[in-house]
Design a protein around this motif. Structure first.
Motif, PDB file in Angstrom:
ATOM      1  N   UNK A 160     -31.059 -12.039  29.285  1.00 16.72           N
ATOM      2  CA  UNK A 160     -30.234 -12.088  30.495  1.00 16.72           C
ATOM      3  C   UNK A 160     -28.841 -12.673  30.232  1.00 16.72           C
ATOM      4  N   UNK A 161     -28.710 -13.406  29.130  1.00 20.57           N
ATOM      5  CA  UNK A 161     -27.465 -14.113  28.841  1.00 20.57           C
ATOM      6  C   UNK A 161     -26.772 -13.449  27.647  1.00 20.57           C
ATOM      7  N   UNK A 162     -25.480 -13.199  27.781  1.00 19.89           N
ATOM      8  CA  UNK A 162     -24.707 -12.624  26.681  1.00 19.89           C
ATOM      9  C   UNK A 162     -24.722 -13.566  25.487  1.00 19.89           C
ATOM     10  N   UNK A 163     -24.700 -12.993  24.302  1.00 21.14           N
ATOM     11  CA  UNK A 163     -24.823 -13.778  23.074  1.00 21.14           C
ATOM     12  C   UNK A 163     -23.761 -14.874  22.990  1.00 21.14           C
ATOM     13  N   UNK A 164     -22.540 -14.571  23.399  1.00 20.15           N
ATOM     14  CA  UNK A 164     -21.478 -15.574  23.275  1.00 20.15           C
ATOM     15  C   UNK A 164     -21.592 -16.701  24.310  1.00 20.15           C
ATOM     16  N   UNK A 165     -22.517 -16.545  25.254  1.00 19.83           N
ATOM     17  CA  UNK A 165     -22.729 -17.580  26.273  1.00 19.83           C
ATOM     18  C   UNK A 165     -23.959 -18.446  25.975  1.00 19.83           C
ATOM     19  N   UNK A 166     -24.707 -18.086  24.938  1.00 19.55           N
ATOM     20  CA  UNK A 166     -25.914 -18.844  24.589  1.00 19.55           C
ATOM     21  C   UNK A 166     -25.526 -20.127  23.852  1.00 19.55           C
ATOM     22  N   UNK A 167     -26.017 -21.261  24.317  1.00 19.36           N
ATOM     23  CA  UNK A 167     -25.749 -22.540  23.662  1.00 19.36           C
ATOM     24  C   UNK A 167     -26.660 -22.710  22.456  1.00 19.36           C
ATOM     25  N   UNK A 168     -26.330 -23.670  21.593  1.00 14.90           N
ATOM     26  CA  UNK A 168     -27.267 -24.013  20.520  1.00 14.90           C
ATOM     27  C   UNK A 168     -28.232 -25.077  21.029  1.00 14.90           C
ATOM     28  N   UNK A 169     -29.144 -25.517  20.152  1.00 16.97           N
ATOM     29  CA  UNK A 169     -30.173 -26.465  20.587  1.00 16.97           C
ATOM     30  C   UNK A 169     -29.570 -27.790  21.043  1.00 16.97           C
ATOM     31  N   UNK A 170     -28.438 -28.187  20.462  1.00 14.99           N
ATOM     32  CA  UNK A 170     -27.806 -29.448  20.850  1.00 14.99           C
ATOM     33  C   UNK A 170     -27.225 -29.350  22.265  1.00 14.99           C
ATOM     34  N   UNK A 171     -26.665 -28.188  22.566  1.00 16.22           N
ATOM     35  CA  UNK A 171     -26.105 -27.987  23.899  1.00 16.22           C
ATOM     36  C   UNK A 171     -27.162 -28.008  24.977  1.00 16.22           C
ATOM     37  N   UNK A 172     -28.278 -27.322  24.734  1.00 17.63           N
ATOM     38  CA  UNK A 172     -29.361 -27.306  25.727  1.00 17.63           C
ATOM     39  C   UNK A 172     -30.020 -28.677  25.845  1.00 17.63           C
ATOM     40  N   UNK A 173     -30.112 -29.391  24.709  1.00 19.59           N
ATOM     41  CA  UNK A 173     -30.706 -30.724  24.766  1.00 19.59           C
ATOM     42  C   UNK A 173     -29.860 -31.648  25.636  1.00 19.59           C
ATOM     43  N   UNK A 174     -28.551 -31.520  25.528  1.00 19.56           N
ATOM     44  CA  UNK A 174     -27.672 -32.364  26.323  1.00 19.56           C
ATOM     45  C   UNK A 174     -27.866 -32.112  27.816  1.00 19.56           C
ATOM     46  N   UNK A 175     -27.992 -30.825  28.189  1.00 16.17           N
ATOM     47  CA  UNK A 175     -28.227 -30.486  29.594  1.00 16.17           C
ATOM     48  C   UNK A 175     -29.528 -31.114  30.091  1.00 16.17           C
ATOM     49  N   UNK A 176     -30.580 -31.003  29.273  1.00 15.90           N
ATOM     50  CA  UNK A 176     -31.881 -31.566  29.655  1.00 15.90           C
ATOM     51  C   UNK A 176     -31.826 -33.087  29.719  1.00 15.90           C
ATOM     52  N   UNK A 177     -31.214 -33.681  28.699  1.00 18.82           N
ATOM     53  CA  UNK A 177     -31.177 -35.137  28.626  1.00 18.82           C
ATOM     54  C   UNK A 177     -30.412 -35.743  29.801  1.00 18.82           C
ATOM     55  N   UNK A 178     -29.327 -35.085  30.202  1.00 19.11           N
ATOM     56  CA  UNK A 178     -28.553 -35.586  31.335  1.00 19.11           C
ATOM     57  C   UNK A 178     -29.415 -35.680  32.585  1.00 19.11           C
ATOM     58  N   UNK A 179     -30.230 -34.669  32.823  1.00 21.72           N
ATOM     59  CA  UNK A 179     -31.098 -34.668  34.008  1.00 21.72           C
ATOM     60  C   UNK A 179     -32.235 -35.674  33.862  1.00 21.72           C
ATOM     61  N   UNK A 180     -32.833 -35.719  32.660  1.00 22.20           N
ATOM     62  CA  UNK A 180     -33.960 -36.619  32.428  1.00 22.20           C
ATOM     63  C   UNK A 180     -33.557 -38.080  32.596  1.00 22.20           C
ATOM     64  N   UNK A 181     -32.395 -38.451  32.050  1.00 25.67           N
ATOM     65  CA  UNK A 181     -31.991 -39.857  32.072  1.00 25.67           C
ATOM     66  C   UNK A 181     -31.651 -40.342  33.474  1.00 25.67           C
ATOM     67  N   UNK A 182     -31.309 -39.424  34.361  1.00 24.76           N
ATOM     68  CA  UNK A 182     -31.117 -39.832  35.762  1.00 24.76           C
ATOM     69  C   UNK A 182     -32.415 -40.411  36.309  1.00 24.76           C
TER      70      UNK A 182
END
Length: 632
Positions: free
Chosen positions: A448-470
């Motif tokens: 569903x997501x264009x290749x140039x819009x896909x984050x790497x594992x560090x980018x996705x981890x940051x998104x998750x961590x931001x929500x989790x740490x709240x």
């Protein structure tokens, strides 16, 4: 099986000579893109334009293809094709793959190449189109095939007999002729894998699935009906007694059973984290096991080799996949097996320490002498992060759907949600960064997501961590205000249990998949960091450095080979249990209900037993009984 032995097997099989006789099929994958559909002038119906087409070998062809991919140099195909484009394509693939096709006979009448055309719209397979259902093998073709076979058998190390379809080469006449050939070469190794005639070819090793084994033993079971290990082993014994030849019985994700003169062996299934397609898995298993037997290895070693080959191929989607020596070695040098699956899936079979909820999975002959105890953190001691799955799942779903998150129809959303839930369930306990690397694969899988819009594992981890740490930080604030206590944020009895172990001189280690600084911080806040005396380990931003493996290796290296009985690991995730089990340590699965902080989570129990837990506890409320069981 260790890495060096597997490397030796893969090296040895390259020089074996294998004949594959059977029903050669072609799998056709037609990927339809309706964007170019139009109304047919002739029929007034909507056309189905094929954007892409792929062809791969099936049936006996898939066996030969697997053998070639594994590095077997001398593969001789014996079968029949029709005078049609599919037969031409089959021969082209086989020749390119290095398979010898001199004995692939063309029958010019009453025969079409067995082909299974599978049209797809996106990931949905439409009605299959089959060719070859009305084939009839002529006496002349049967005679020539048998004549050619007899000439080449003396040069072969193993002859694989494949029967895939009702309208294939195994007519009554051909079966009688082939049975005569088997009898004329009693010193040769024949292996039969037949859907309909496994009981006919006396003098051969049989390979079959558990449903086929049940049928041969007079037990009717549906293909999706569960067959227990005790039943499968009973079938194996009956068939060995009847046929006087070894038998392989495959059991899907539960592994396989083998029997020969040395007795019966159980080969566990593999834990596969990625999405799987089991089409052709039996052929892969057959190719691996047959080639190992041809190289002179035991039935058990052959079955393990077959398991590793199939473990690779089931992860290859929209194709009848193969496995290279490098792929086989990668999955086989440090395999993640599934243990005691029937017990895991049915709590009614549980056996408990009297008057406790402590479940005994395996008993040791010698009393443990535990000097080192390794603890996972989240869900084992701390419940500070309870509910992390409910944060990770939405992050993953949003990442997969991208801009379609708000507009995707309900069926698509449910499909993505189910895939995410399955993935989280399978990967609980591993580093968050590794989970996010898997998320990158999921994003690409759904497309569903264009290749140039896909984050790497560090980018996705940051998104998750931001929500989790709240969530984590809000609980810490409540703890500091006195609105919550340590007991509210730890598993029942966990901290007193740590204190008792420390008082008895047990060295404690904390090893988590969470970032190292967060682990240290949270253990300090909850008041038990000092009990570990600096032995706290966590993720360091490098997926090649798994904290739990590093700790185990460090401890066991210092203790030597005899030290495994001195190490116990406590954890609610499969990683720490599995890694300790591999190293022969004592494993205590903590099947915790993190929300309640006490009581059994049956889903965790299943996961932990399959990972290799020796003992399962719901919490640490029965401390004295647990200490006694562990001889502490």
């Amino acid at each position: 099986m260790d890495k060096e032995k597997l490397k030796k097997i893969l090296s040895d099989i390259s020089s074996v000579r294998i004949i594959v006789l059977g029903d050669f099929c072609l799998d056709a994958y037609w990927f339809i893109d309706e964007a170019m559909s139009e109304i047919s002038i002739e029929t007034n119906e909507v056309t189905r334009p094929v954007r892409e087409q792929r062809y791969s070998l099936g049936g006996a062809g898939n066996v030969t293809n697997n053998l070639a991919a594994m590095g077997v140099k001398d593969i001789r195909a014996f079968g029949v094709i029709g005078p049609d484009p599919f037969g031409t394509e089959m021969l082209r693939i086989m020749k390119e793959t290095g398979i010898k096709t001199g004995n692939m006979l063309v029958q010019t009448s009453d025969w079409y190449t067995h082909t299974y055309a599978k049209p797809y719209i996106e990931e949905r397979e439409l009605n299959r189109v089959d060719f070859g259902n009305y084939n009839h093998l002529s006496e002349a073709t049967a005679g020539l095939l048998i004549s050619n076979l007899k000439k080449e058998i003396p040069e072969a190390d193993v002859i694989i007999i494949n029967q895939q379809v009702p309208s294939g080469i195994h007519t009554d006449l051909f079966k009688k002729m082939l049975l005569d050939v088997i009898r004329k070469f009693p010193e040769k190794l024949f292996i039969t894998d037949s859907r309909s005639f496994n009981d006919f070819y006396d003098g051969t090793i049989r390979k079959m699935n558990d449903t086929e084994a049940a049928r041969l033993c007079g037990v009717v079971r549906k293909p999706d009906e569960a067959i227990t290990y005790s039943e499968a082993s009973s079938f194996a014994k009956e068939l060995f007694k009847r046929f006087h030849k070894p038998v392989f019985i495959t059991r899907g994700s539960k592994g396989s059973v083998t029997i020969d003169d040395t007795g019966i062996s159980e080969i566990p299934g593999l834990m596969i984290l990625s999405k799987v397609d089991t089409v052709g898995a039996g052929d892969s298993y057959l190719a691996g096991s047959a080639s190992a037997l041809a190289a002179g290895y035991s039935m058990k070693d052959a079955a393990l080799t077959g398991t590793f080959v199939a473990g690779v191929t089931v992860q290859k989607l929209f194709q009848t996949g193969t496995a290279t020596p490098e792929e086989i070695l990668a999955i086989g040098q440090d395999p993640d097996f599934i243990y005691s699956s029937e017990l895991a899936e049915n709590v009614r079979f549980a056996s408990y320490l009297p008057d406790t909820e402590i479940e005994i999975i395996t008993s040791r002959k010698e009393k443990p002498r535990i000097e080192h105890a390794i603890f996972d953190h989240d869900g084992t001691i701390s419940t500070l992060r309870e509910g992390w799955e409910n944060i990770m799942a939405p992050v993953m779903i949003r990442a997969i759907l991208g801009n379609k998150f708000d507009t995707a129809d309900e069926s698509v959303f449910r499909k993505v949600r189910a895939r995410v839930d399955e993935y989280i369930d399978k990967t609980t306990g591993i580093q968050t960064l590794v989970q996010m690397k898997g998320l990158v694969g999921l994003v690409r899988e759904f497309g569903f997501v264009d290749e140039d819009k896909i984050l790497d594992e560090f980018g996705y981890k940051q998104l998750y961590n931001d929500e989790l740490m709240k969530m984590v930080d809000s609980r810490i604030i409540k703890l500091k205000r006195g609105e919550l206590s340590v007991d509210d944020l730890t598993l029942k009895g966990a901290v007193p249990f740590l204190q008792k172990l420390s008082e008895k001189g047990i060295k404690l280690y904390l090893a988590s998949g969470t970032d190292i600084e967060d682990v240290k911080r949270e253990a300090e806040i909850l008041g038990y960091a000092h009990l570990f005396e600096g032995r706290i380990y966590g993720a360091v931003g490098d997926i090649t450095k798994e904290a739990k493996k590093i700790v185990l290796d460090r401890i066991l290296d210092s203790l030597g080979e005899s030290g495994s009985g001195k190490v116990a690991t406590f954890g609610d995730g499969p990683v720490e249990i599995r890694e300790t089990h591999k190293r022969h340590g004592i494993t205590i699965g903590v099947a915790s209900n993190e929300m309640m902080r006490f009581g059994l989570n049956e889903k965790k129990r299943e996961r932990l037993i399959k990972a290799g837990a020796d003992i399962v506890i719901p919490d640490f409320s029965k401390q004295d009984a647990l200490l006694g069981l562990l001889n502490i």
